[in-house]
Design an enzyme around this catalytic site. Structure first.
Site, short mmCIF file in Angstrom:
data_model
loop_
_atom_site.label_atom_id
_atom_site.label_comp_id
_atom_site.label_asym_id
_atom_site.label_seq_id
_atom_site.Cartn_x
_atom_site.Cartn_y
_atom_site.Cartn_z
N ASN A 9 0.81 -1.22 0.00
CA ASN A 9 0.00 0.00 0.00
C ASN A 9 0.84 1.27 0.00
O ASN A 9 0.31 2.36 0.16
CB ASN A 9 -0.99 0.00 1.16
N CYS A 10 2.14 1.17 -0.22
CA CYS A 10 3.04 2.32 -0.25
C CYS A 10 3.01 2.96 -1.64
O CYS A 10 3.25 2.29 -2.65
CB CYS A 10 4.45 1.85 0.10
N ASP A 11 2.69 4.25 -1.71
CA ASP A 11 2.60 4.95 -2.99
C ASP A 11 3.93 4.96 -3.74
O ASP A 11 3.96 4.80 -4.96
CB ASP A 11 2.13 6.40 -2.78
#
Length: 112
Positions: A9-11
């Protein structure tokens, strides 16, 4: 084959994956949250990336640590990363046996 260590979920991890895909560079992903961070894997990473560089001091997890935890040495820093894998800067791109690139900004993978 390259290995991209991520948290799904890390951009920034998403941008790194997209950059590699767009360049047609084959890679496999390893999700530090889902797949876990073992002591041998951490040592593998820290053999190539200095501990101080490996810890993400901008993360929410870092901000939630006590002042005592933030004052780490080589041993306590390793323990901290094993306890909180999200403290590891990411993405980490393992290019070869000796090189792991830390973080991602546009253009970082242009020379691959």
């Amino acid at each position: 084959m390259l290995t991209l260590y991520i948290i799904s979920n890390c951009d920034t991890c998403r941008k790194a994956r997209k950059a590699l895909d767009e360049k047609g560079i084959p890679f496999k992903t390893y999700d530090l949250r889902k797949d876990g961070l073992s002591a041998p894997l951490l040592e593998h990473i820290l053999h190539r990336v200095p501990l101080v560089e490996a810890i993400n001091k901008r993360s929410k997890t870092w901000r939630e640590l006590s002042d005592e935890e933030k004052d780490f040495d080589a041993n306590s820093g390793r323990e901290l990363l094993l306890k909180h894998p999200t403290l590891l800067k990411r993405p980490l791109l393992e290019v070869d046996d000796d090189t792991i690139l830390v973080g991602y900004q546009d253009g970082d993978y242009d020379k691959l």
